[in-house]
Design a protein around this motif. Structure first.
Motif, PDB file in Angstrom:
ATOM      1  N   MET A 288      29.254  20.035  36.576  1.00 31.48           N
ATOM      2  CA  MET A 288      30.049  21.447  37.144  1.00 31.48           C
ATOM      3  C   MET A 288      31.539  20.693  37.144  1.00 31.48           C
ATOM      4  N   LEU A 289      30.838  20.296  38.289  1.00 34.55           N
ATOM      5  CA  LEU A 289      32.185  19.365  38.967  1.00 34.55           C
ATOM      6  C   LEU A 289      32.328  18.537  38.252  1.00 34.55           C
ATOM      7  N   LYS A 290      32.023  17.324  37.939  1.00 32.03           N
ATOM      8  CA  LYS A 290      32.738  16.284  37.188  1.00 32.03           C
ATOM      9  C   LYS A 290      33.593  17.250  35.662  1.00 32.03           C
ATOM     10  N   GLN A 291      32.376  18.044  35.094  1.00 32.49           N
ATOM     11  CA  GLN A 291      34.017  18.618  34.395  1.00 32.49           C
ATOM     12  C   GLN A 291      35.689  18.979  34.738  1.00 32.49           C
ATOM     13  N   PHE A 292      35.176  19.897  35.801  1.00 32.74           N
ATOM     14  CA  PHE A 292      36.775  20.710  36.828  1.00 32.74           C
ATOM     15  C   PHE A 292      37.111  19.706  36.678  1.00 32.74           C
ATOM     16  N   PHE A 293      37.120  18.451  37.714  1.00 33.69           N
ATOM     17  CA  PHE A 293      38.098  16.940  37.585  1.00 33.69           C
ATOM     18  C   PHE A 293      37.875  16.324  36.340  1.00 33.69           C
ATOM     19  N   ILE A 294      37.089  16.559  35.166  1.00 34.42           N
ATOM     20  CA  ILE A 294      38.197  16.103  33.875  1.00 34.42           C
ATOM     21  C   ILE A 294      39.252  17.205  33.554  1.00 34.42           C
ATOM     22  N   ILE A 295      38.660  18.294  33.913  1.00 41.21           N
ATOM     23  CA  ILE A 295      39.848  19.462  33.104  1.00 41.21           C
ATOM     24  C   ILE A 295      41.081  18.478  34.133  1.00 41.21           C
ATOM     25  N   CYS A 296      41.323  18.129  35.373  1.00 38.75           N
ATOM     26  CA  CYS A 296      42.456  18.293  36.482  1.00 38.75           C
ATOM     27  C   CYS A 296      42.968  17.149  35.897  1.00 38.75           C
ATOM     28  N   SER A 297      42.432  16.468  35.217  1.00 38.73           N
ATOM     29  CA  SER A 297      43.196  14.866  35.152  1.00 38.73           C
ATOM     30  C   SER A 297      43.532  14.833  33.636  1.00 38.73           C
ATOM     31  N   GLY A 298      43.378  16.461  32.488  1.00 40.16           N
ATOM     32  CA  GLY A 298      44.913  16.762  31.969  1.00 40.16           C
ATOM     33  C   GLY A 298      43.845  15.540  30.935  1.00 40.16           C
ATOM     34  N   SER A 299      42.878  15.158  30.460  1.00 38.80           N
ATOM     35  CA  SER A 299      42.473  14.618  29.365  1.00 38.80           C
ATOM     36  C   SER A 299      42.265  15.729  28.179  1.00 38.80           C
ATOM     37  N   ASP A 300      41.519  15.269  27.242  1.00 36.20           N
ATOM     38  CA  ASP A 300      41.792  16.375  25.468  1.00 36.20           C
ATOM     39  C   ASP A 300      39.745  16.494  26.200  1.00 36.20           C
ATOM     40  N   THR A 301      39.938  17.481  26.868  1.00 29.88           N
ATOM     41  CA  THR A 301      38.057  17.395  26.829  1.00 29.88           C
ATOM     42  C   THR A 301      37.423  17.270  25.654  1.00 29.88           C
ATOM     43  N   ASN A 302      38.286  17.988  24.190  1.00 25.28           N
ATOM     44  CA  ASN A 302      36.959  17.836  23.118  1.00 25.28           C
ATOM     45  C   ASN A 302      37.409  16.509  22.473  1.00 25.28           C
TER      46      ASN A 302
END
Length: 366
Positions: A1-15
Protein backbone atom coordinates in the motif's frame (compact mmCIF):
# COMPACT_ATOMS: atom_id res chain seq x y z
CA UNK A 1 0.00 0.00 0.00
CA UNK A 2 2.75 2.46 1.01
CA UNK A 3 4.89 1.33 -1.90
CA UNK A 4 2.05 1.94 -4.34
CA UNK A 5 1.50 5.41 -2.88
CA UNK A 6 5.17 6.33 -3.37
CA UNK A 7 5.07 4.99 -6.94
CA UNK A 8 2.15 7.34 -7.61
CA UNK A 9 4.19 10.17 -6.08
CA UNK A 10 7.00 9.46 -8.54
CA UNK A 11 4.72 10.32 -11.47
CA UNK A 12 5.46 7.08 -13.29
CA UNK A 13 2.96 5.13 -15.40
CA UNK A 14 1.58 2.59 -12.93
CA UNK A 15 0.14 0.38 -15.70
CA UNK A 16 3.60 -0.06 -17.21
CA UNK A 17 5.42 -0.28 -13.88
CA UNK A 18 3.09 -3.02 -12.60
CA UNK A 19 4.49 -5.29 -15.31
CA UNK A 20 8.11 -4.49 -14.43
CA UNK A 21 10.45 -6.21 -12.01
CA UNK A 22 10.37 -5.62 -8.24
CA UNK A 23 13.71 -3.82 -8.38
CA UNK A 24 12.38 -1.37 -10.95
CA UNK A 25 9.29 -0.74 -8.82
CA UNK A 26 11.44 -0.17 -5.72
CA UNK A 27 13.56 2.38 -7.61
CA UNK A 28 10.53 4.49 -8.51
CA UNK A 29 9.04 4.03 -5.05
CA UNK A 30 12.25 5.52 -3.64
CA UNK A 31 12.02 8.46 -6.05
CA UNK A 32 8.39 9.00 -5.08
CA UNK A 33 9.25 8.89 -1.37
CA UNK A 34 11.83 11.63 -1.92
CA UNK A 35 9.23 13.74 -3.72
CA UNK A 36 6.71 13.19 -0.93
CA UNK A 37 9.03 14.03 1.97
CA UNK A 38 10.33 17.10 0.14
CA UNK A 39 6.73 18.32 -0.01
CA UNK A 40 6.35 17.59 3.72
CA UNK A 41 9.43 19.68 4.49
CA UNK A 42 8.04 22.45 2.26
CA UNK A 43 4.77 22.33 4.23
CA UNK A 44 6.60 22.68 7.55
CA UNK A 45 8.84 25.48 6.28
CA UNK A 46 6.01 27.46 4.71
CA UNK A 47 3.80 27.07 7.78
CA UNK A 48 6.51 28.46 10.05
CA UNK A 49 7.29 31.34 7.66
CA UNK A 50 3.62 32.28 7.34
CA UNK A 51 3.12 32.01 11.10
CA UNK A 52 5.85 34.62 11.62
CA UNK A 53 4.00 36.87 9.15
CA UNK A 54 0.32 36.42 10.13
CA UNK A 55 0.74 35.17 13.72
CA UNK A 56 -2.27 32.90 13.07
CA UNK A 57 -1.74 29.15 13.46
CA UNK A 58 -4.74 27.96 11.41
CA UNK A 59 -4.03 30.33 8.50
CA UNK A 60 -0.35 29.34 8.54
CA UNK A 61 -1.19 25.61 8.45
CA UNK A 62 -3.75 26.07 5.65
CA UNK A 63 -1.52 28.11 3.35
CA UNK A 64 1.47 25.93 4.26
CA UNK A 65 -0.51 22.89 3.17
CA UNK A 66 -1.35 24.59 -0.14
CA UNK A 67 2.33 25.43 -0.62
CA UNK A 68 3.30 21.82 0.15
CA UNK A 69 0.85 20.57 -2.49
CA UNK A 70 2.32 23.01 -5.00
CA UNK A 71 5.88 21.82 -4.32
CA UNK A 72 4.70 18.20 -4.49
CA UNK A 73 3.08 18.80 -7.87
CA UNK A 74 6.16 20.60 -9.22
CA UNK A 75 8.57 17.89 -8.07
CA UNK A 76 6.34 15.15 -9.41
CA UNK A 77 6.12 16.96 -12.75
CA UNK A 78 9.89 17.49 -12.88
CA UNK A 79 10.68 13.84 -12.20
CA UNK A 80 8.00 12.44 -14.51
CA UNK A 81 9.06 14.56 -17.50
CA UNK A 82 12.70 13.48 -17.46
CA UNK A 83 13.11 10.78 -20.08
CA UNK A 84 16.09 8.46 -20.37
CA UNK A 85 17.97 8.95 -23.64
CA UNK A 86 20.94 7.25 -25.24
CA UNK A 87 23.11 10.37 -24.87
CA UNK A 88 24.18 11.69 -21.45
CA UNK A 89 24.65 15.23 -22.79
CA UNK A 90 21.11 15.25 -24.18
CA UNK A 91 19.80 14.10 -20.82
CA UNK A 92 21.67 16.91 -19.01
CA UNK A 93 20.35 19.51 -21.46
CA UNK A 94 16.86 18.13 -21.01
CA UNK A 95 17.16 18.23 -17.21
CA UNK A 96 18.93 21.62 -16.88
CA UNK A 97 15.73 23.76 -16.61
CA UNK A 98 14.37 21.33 -14.06
CA UNK A 99 17.61 21.45 -12.06
CA UNK A 100 17.45 25.26 -11.99
CA UNK A 101 13.85 25.06 -10.79
CA UNK A 102 14.88 22.53 -8.13
CA UNK A 103 17.57 24.93 -6.87
CA UNK A 104 15.00 27.73 -6.56
CA UNK A 105 12.64 25.43 -4.67
CA UNK A 106 15.48 24.35 -2.36
CA UNK A 107 16.21 27.99 -1.49
CA UNK A 108 12.53 28.69 -0.78
CA UNK A 109 12.17 25.62 1.41
CA UNK A 110 15.45 25.94 3.35
CA UNK A 111 15.21 29.63 4.31
CA UNK A 112 12.23 29.37 6.72
CA UNK A 113 13.75 26.30 8.39
CA UNK A 114 17.02 28.18 8.81
CA UNK A 115 15.04 30.91 10.54
CA UNK A 116 13.61 28.32 12.95
CA UNK A 117 16.90 26.52 13.58
CA UNK A 118 18.77 29.75 14.35
CA UNK A 119 15.82 31.37 16.11
CA UNK A 120 17.70 32.13 19.36
CA UNK A 121 20.64 33.73 17.57
CA UNK A 122 18.26 35.74 15.38
CA UNK A 123 16.36 36.94 18.46
CA UNK A 124 19.63 38.17 19.95
CA UNK A 125 20.45 40.11 16.76
CA UNK A 126 16.94 41.55 16.67
CA UNK A 127 17.19 42.56 20.36
CA UNK A 128 20.40 44.47 19.67
CA UNK A 129 18.82 46.14 16.66
CA UNK A 130 15.68 47.04 18.62
CA UNK A 131 17.74 48.61 21.40
CA UNK A 132 19.66 50.66 18.88
CA UNK A 133 16.43 51.61 17.11
CA UNK A 134 14.96 52.72 20.45
CA UNK A 135 17.93 54.97 21.11
CA UNK A 136 17.82 56.34 17.57
CA UNK A 137 14.09 56.90 17.85
CA UNK A 138 14.46 58.85 21.09
CA UNK A 139 17.27 60.89 19.56
CA UNK A 140 15.20 61.74 16.48
CA UNK A 141 12.15 62.68 18.56
CA UNK A 142 14.33 64.77 20.87
CA UNK A 143 15.34 66.86 17.87
CA UNK A 144 11.70 67.90 17.54
CA UNK A 145 11.25 68.90 21.21
CA UNK A 146 14.71 69.93 22.46
CA UNK A 147 14.86 73.29 20.63
CA UNK A 148 11.58 74.39 22.25
CA UNK A 149 12.68 73.20 25.70
CA UNK A 150 16.07 74.86 25.31
CA UNK A 151 14.48 78.16 24.25
CA UNK A 152 12.16 78.11 27.25
CA UNK A 153 14.99 77.25 29.64
CA UNK A 154 17.06 80.12 28.22
CA UNK A 155 14.07 82.40 28.72
CA UNK A 156 13.80 81.26 32.36
CA UNK A 157 17.49 81.92 32.89
CA UNK A 158 17.10 85.38 31.33
CA UNK A 159 14.18 86.19 33.61
CA UNK A 160 16.09 84.91 36.65
CA UNK A 161 19.11 86.94 35.57
CA UNK A 162 16.97 90.08 35.53
CA UNK A 163 15.90 89.36 39.12
CA UNK A 164 19.50 88.69 40.23
CA UNK A 165 20.71 91.88 38.61
CA UNK A 166 17.96 93.91 40.26
CA UNK A 167 18.68 92.29 43.63
CA UNK A 168 22.34 93.15 43.29
CA UNK A 169 21.35 96.75 42.55
CA UNK A 170 18.99 96.86 45.59
CA UNK A 171 21.66 95.35 47.86
CA UNK A 172 24.17 97.91 46.67
CA UNK A 173 21.73 100.76 47.45
CA UNK A 174 21.07 99.19 50.85
CA UNK A 175 24.77 99.11 51.65
CA UNK A 176 25.05 102.72 50.52
CA UNK A 177 22.35 104.16 52.77
CA UNK A 178 23.44 102.03 55.73
CA UNK A 179 27.01 103.26 55.35
CA UNK A 180 25.67 106.80 55.14
CA UNK A 181 23.76 106.34 58.39
CA UNK A 182 26.82 104.87 60.11
CA UNK A 183 29.06 107.61 58.75
CA UNK A 184 31.47 105.15 57.17
CA UNK A 185 30.91 106.35 53.60
CA UNK A 186 29.37 109.21 51.66
CA UNK A 187 29.28 112.38 53.81
CA UNK A 188 30.80 110.42 56.72
CA UNK A 189 28.39 112.13 59.11
CA UNK A 190 26.80 109.87 61.70
CA UNK A 191 23.02 109.93 61.67
CA UNK A 192 20.08 109.95 59.32
CA UNK A 193 20.43 113.22 57.52
CA UNK A 194 19.05 114.46 54.20
CA UNK A 195 21.55 112.44 52.17
CA UNK A 196 20.59 109.32 54.09
CA UNK A 197 16.92 109.92 53.34
CA UNK A 198 17.63 110.48 49.66
CA UNK A 199 19.60 107.25 49.43
CA UNK A 200 16.98 105.39 51.47
CA UNK A 201 14.23 106.58 49.11
CA UNK A 202 16.26 105.46 46.13
CA UNK A 203 16.72 102.04 47.78
CA UNK A 204 13.04 101.74 48.63
CA UNK A 205 12.06 102.61 45.04
CA UNK A 206 14.48 100.01 43.69
CA UNK A 207 13.16 97.46 46.22
CA UNK A 208 9.59 98.09 45.04
CA UNK A 209 10.72 97.63 41.45
CA UNK A 210 12.46 94.40 42.50
CA UNK A 211 9.30 93.04 44.12
CA UNK A 212 7.27 93.99 41.06
CA UNK A 213 9.85 92.35 38.78
CA UNK A 214 9.83 89.18 40.89
CA UNK A 215 6.06 88.88 40.63
CA UNK A 216 6.04 89.44 36.87
CA UNK A 217 9.00 87.15 36.17
CA UNK A 218 7.67 84.49 38.53
CA UNK A 219 4.47 84.32 36.47
CA UNK A 220 6.49 84.15 33.26
CA UNK A 221 8.80 81.48 34.72
CA UNK A 222 5.82 79.37 35.81
CA UNK A 223 4.32 79.62 32.33
CA UNK A 224 7.63 78.61 30.77
CA UNK A 225 8.00 75.68 33.20
CA UNK A 226 4.45 74.59 32.36
CA UNK A 227 5.31 74.65 28.65
CA UNK A 228 8.50 72.68 29.32
CA UNK A 229 6.53 70.07 31.26
CA UNK A 230 4.00 69.85 28.41
CA UNK A 231 6.77 69.40 25.84
CA UNK A 232 8.33 66.65 27.94
CA UNK A 233 4.93 64.99 28.29
CA UNK A 234 4.41 65.16 24.53
CA UNK A 235 7.89 63.74 24.00
CA UNK A 236 7.24 60.81 26.35
CA UNK A 237 3.86 60.19 24.70
CA UNK A 238 5.50 60.17 21.26
CA UNK A 239 8.13 57.72 22.50
CA UNK A 240 5.41 55.48 23.97
CA UNK A 241 3.39 55.58 20.74
CA UNK A 242 6.34 54.67 18.51
CA UNK A 243 7.84 52.02 20.79
CA UNK A 244 5.28 49.30 19.84
CA UNK A 245 6.39 49.66 16.21
CA UNK A 246 9.97 48.96 17.27
CA UNK A 247 8.87 46.10 19.54
CA UNK A 248 7.00 44.56 16.59
CA UNK A 249 10.11 44.65 14.41
CA UNK A 250 10.43 40.87 14.15
CA UNK A 251 8.65 40.02 10.89
CA UNK A 252 9.85 37.70 8.16
CA UNK A 253 12.03 40.24 6.35
CA UNK A 254 13.59 41.44 9.61
CA UNK A 255 14.47 37.84 10.55
CA UNK A 256 15.91 37.15 7.10
CA UNK A 257 18.10 40.25 7.39
CA UNK A 258 19.13 39.20 10.89
CA UNK A 259 20.02 35.74 9.57
CA UNK A 260 22.30 37.33 6.97
CA UNK A 261 24.28 38.95 9.80
CA UNK A 262 25.10 35.54 11.30
CA UNK A 263 27.99 33.36 10.02
CA UNK A 264 27.07 32.13 6.55
CA UNK A 265 28.60 28.63 6.70
CA UNK A 266 25.91 26.86 8.82
CA UNK A 267 23.12 28.33 6.67
CA UNK A 268 24.97 27.31 3.54
CA UNK A 269 25.23 23.69 4.67
CA UNK A 270 21.51 23.61 5.45
CA UNK A 271 20.83 24.96 1.96
CA UNK A 272 23.09 22.26 0.48
CA UNK A 273 21.15 19.63 2.42
CA UNK A 274 17.81 20.73 0.96
CA UNK A 275 19.37 21.17 -2.47
CA UNK A 276 20.56 17.57 -2.30
CA UNK A 277 17.10 16.41 -1.21
CA UNK A 278 15.37 18.42 -3.94
CA UNK A 279 17.67 17.37 -6.78
CA UNK A 280 18.17 13.76 -5.69
CA UNK A 281 15.17 12.39 -7.68
CA UNK A 282 16.43 14.16 -10.81
CA UNK A 283 20.00 12.92 -10.49
CA UNK A 284 18.74 9.47 -9.52
CA UNK A 285 17.00 9.24 -12.88
CA UNK A 286 19.95 10.76 -14.73
CA UNK A 287 22.58 8.51 -13.16
CA UNK A 288 20.60 5.28 -13.18
CA UNK A 289 20.96 3.08 -16.29
CA UNK A 290 18.09 2.73 -18.70
CA UNK A 291 15.84 0.18 -17.09
CA UNK A 292 12.92 -2.02 -17.96
CA UNK A 293 10.38 0.71 -17.29
CA UNK A 294 12.21 3.15 -19.58
CA UNK A 295 12.24 0.68 -22.46
CA UNK A 296 8.55 -0.14 -22.06
CA UNK A 297 7.62 3.53 -21.79
CA UNK A 298 9.67 4.34 -24.89
CA UNK A 299 7.99 1.46 -26.72
CA UNK A 300 4.52 2.77 -25.81
CA UNK A 301 5.37 6.34 -26.78
CA UNK A 302 7.05 5.40 -30.08
CA UNK A 303 4.09 3.16 -30.95
CA UNK A 304 1.73 6.12 -30.60
CA UNK A 305 4.15 8.38 -32.48
CA UNK A 306 4.47 5.90 -35.34
CA UNK A 307 0.70 5.47 -35.54
CA UNK A 308 0.13 9.22 -35.65
CA UNK A 309 2.80 9.72 -38.34
CA UNK A 310 1.22 6.92 -40.38
CA UNK A 311 -2.24 8.51 -40.14
CA UNK A 312 -0.88 11.91 -41.18
CA UNK A 313 0.96 10.36 -44.14
CA UNK A 314 -2.21 8.53 -45.23
CA UNK A 315 -4.21 11.78 -45.14
CA UNK A 316 -1.60 13.54 -47.27
CA UNK A 317 -1.66 10.73 -49.88
CA UNK A 318 -5.47 10.76 -49.87
CA UNK A 319 -5.51 14.53 -50.42
CA UNK A 320 -3.07 14.34 -53.34
CA UNK A 321 -5.04 11.50 -55.01
CA UNK A 322 -8.35 13.33 -54.62
CA UNK A 323 -6.89 16.51 -56.11
CA UNK A 324 -5.51 14.59 -59.11
CA UNK A 325 -8.92 12.96 -59.79
CA UNK A 326 -10.75 16.29 -59.52
CA UNK A 327 -8.32 17.97 -61.93
CA UNK A 328 -8.85 15.20 -64.49
CA UNK A 329 -12.65 15.44 -64.18
CA UNK A 330 -12.68 19.21 -64.70
CA UNK A 331 -10.33 18.94 -67.67
CA UNK A 332 -12.70 16.45 -69.36
CA UNK A 333 -15.74 18.69 -68.75
CA UNK A 334 -13.94 21.74 -70.15
CA UNK A 335 -13.72 20.05 -73.61
CA UNK A 336 -17.53 19.54 -73.95
CA UNK A 337 -19.36 21.86 -76.48
CA UNK A 338 -22.64 21.75 -74.58
CA UNK A 339 -21.06 23.33 -71.47
CA UNK A 340 -19.32 25.97 -73.66
CA UNK A 341 -22.61 26.97 -75.37
CA UNK A 342 -24.45 27.21 -72.06
CA UNK A 343 -21.81 29.42 -70.41
CA UNK A 344 -21.65 31.61 -73.59
CA UNK A 345 -25.42 32.18 -73.39
CA UNK A 346 -25.28 33.17 -69.70
CA UNK A 347 -22.35 35.51 -70.32
CA UNK A 348 -24.32 37.28 -73.10
CA UNK A 349 -27.32 37.78 -70.77
CA UNK A 350 -25.08 39.16 -68.04
CA UNK A 351 -23.47 41.69 -70.40
CA UNK A 352 -26.91 42.83 -71.64
CA UNK A 353 -28.06 43.43 -68.06
CA UNK A 354 -24.92 45.44 -67.35
CA UNK A 355 -25.45 47.59 -70.46
CA UNK A 356 -29.09 48.28 -69.55
CA UNK A 357 -28.14 49.24 -65.99
CA UNK A 358 -25.41 51.60 -67.20
CA UNK A 359 -27.79 53.29 -69.68
CA UNK A 360 -30.43 53.78 -66.99
CA UNK A 361 -27.89 55.29 -64.57
CA UNK A 362 -26.59 57.76 -67.20
CA UNK A 363 -30.11 58.78 -68.19
CA UNK A 364 -31.01 59.57 -64.53
CA UNK A 365 -27.83 61.60 -64.18
CA UNK A 366 -28.81 63.83 -67.13
Amino acid sequence: MLKQFFIICSGSDTNILDNCSIGEQNKYAGIGATVFFTAVMAFIAASYALYTVFDNLLAAIFFGFVWGLLIFNLDRFIVSTIKKRNNVLDELIQASPRIILAIIIAVVISKPLELKIFEKEINQVLLTEKNQMTLDNKSELAKQFDPGVEALENNIQSLQQQIDTKEAEVNALYDTYISEAEGTAGTKLLGKGPVYKEKREKHDAALAELNQLKEENKTKIQEAETQIAQLKTDYNAQVSNTQPIIDGFDGLMARVNALDKLPWLPSFFIFLLFLAIETSPIFAKLLSPKGEYDYKLEDAETAVKTWVEQKVNEREILLKTDMAINNKIYNDIAEEDELYTYKRKKARELMQLQADAFFKHQKNAL
